[in-house]
Design a protein around this motif. Structure first.
Motif, PDB file in Angstrom:
ATOM      1  N   GLY A   4       0.847  -1.183   0.000  1.00  0.00           N
ATOM      2  CA  GLY A   4       0.000   0.000   0.000  1.00  0.00           C
ATOM      3  C   GLY A   4       0.881   1.232   0.000  1.00  0.00           C
ATOM      4  O   GLY A   4       1.954   1.236   0.616  1.00  0.00           O
ATOM      5  N   MET A  25      -1.306  -0.794  -4.261  1.00  0.00           N
ATOM      6  CA  MET A  25      -2.560  -0.059  -4.114  1.00  0.00           C
ATOM      7  C   MET A  25      -2.234   1.285  -3.488  1.00  0.00           C
ATOM      8  O   MET A  25      -1.388   1.368  -2.589  1.00  0.00           O
ATOM      9  N   THR A  47      -6.850   0.722   1.687  1.00  0.00           N
ATOM     10  CA  THR A  47      -5.490   0.416   1.236  1.00  0.00           C
ATOM     11  C   THR A  47      -4.695  -0.282   2.324  1.00  0.00           C
ATOM     12  O   THR A  47      -3.989  -1.258   2.064  1.00  0.00           O
ATOM     13  N   SER A  51      -3.185  -4.429   2.337  1.00  0.00           N
ATOM     14  CA  SER A  51      -1.726  -4.463   2.179  1.00  0.00           C
ATOM     15  C   SER A  51      -1.018  -5.191   3.309  1.00  0.00           C
ATOM     16  O   SER A  51      -1.502  -5.239   4.434  1.00  0.00           O
TER      17      SER A  51
END
Length: 197
Positions: A4, A25, A47, A51
């Motif tokens: 992330g 992301m 996010t 992650s």
């Protein structure tokens, strides 16, 4: 690895581009900028939840607000702090930035990394100077440092375990000192002899 990225500025774009072999992301205030880094864009919380590792690449003044928005989704995640809290004249405005981040995200595993070089260095593929890969010091718990070490190797650099998060203050001060030298036109690297000496 599922990475992330919090932020869509220069550091987010540079490192996010280097980690294109991973699932990346992005969460950012500017969705259009985030989409230039990855097609996968979400909120701070989405996010973080999606992650394993999160790069915190937002302005120093926005750190606590962003971490609060991500909330409990940060628990158990490796959180890479590449931020630099500096003002004019390369003066630290928030000493102990990494420790401040760890206090704001107490259930995350914070690692200070990627804060010593200008963003253009992180765009190099790979960052190699005079045939020697760039060394990237990492401060944090041994387990979290080991995870981030893999991401350092992925961009062609050499990870250096620089100790626990308590040593991140020294790295932040080193950044401010060397940036001040560079701004004055000096080669900060020339201050240090090679290991053999």
């Amino acid at each position: 690895m599922r990475i992330g990225i919090f932020g869509a500025g220069g550091m987010a774009e540079a490192l996010g581009g280097q980690w294109s072999g991973h699932e990346v992301m992005v969460a950012a205030r500017d969705r259009a900028k985030a989409e230039r880094i990855s097609a996968r864009v979400g909120t701070w919380e989405e996010t973080a939840r999606a992650s394993e590792v999160i790069l915190l690449a937002v302005p120093a003044g926005a750190v606590t607000e962003v971490l609060a928005s991500a909330g409990e989704s940060l628990a158990g995640k490796v959180l890479i702090d590449c931020t630099n809290a500096v003002g004019p004249g390369a003066v630290l405005t928030v000493p102990g930035q990494a420790e401040r981040i760890a206090a704001a995200a107490p259930d995350a595993h914070v690692v200070k990394a990627f804060n010593l070089c200008h963003v253009d260095v992180w765009r190099m593929t790979p960052p190699v100077f005079g045939g020697r890969p760039l060394a990237v010091p990492l401060c944090g718990s041994p387990e979290a440092v080991e995870v981030v070490s893999g991401l350092v190797r992925d961009i062609g650099c050499t990870p250096l375990n620089a100790g626990g998060l308590d040593r991140a203050r020294l790295m932040e001060a080193t950044m401010a000192f060397t940036v001040g030298l560079w701004f004055d036109g000096h080669d900060a690297q020339a201050c240090f002899p090679p290991l053999a000496a």
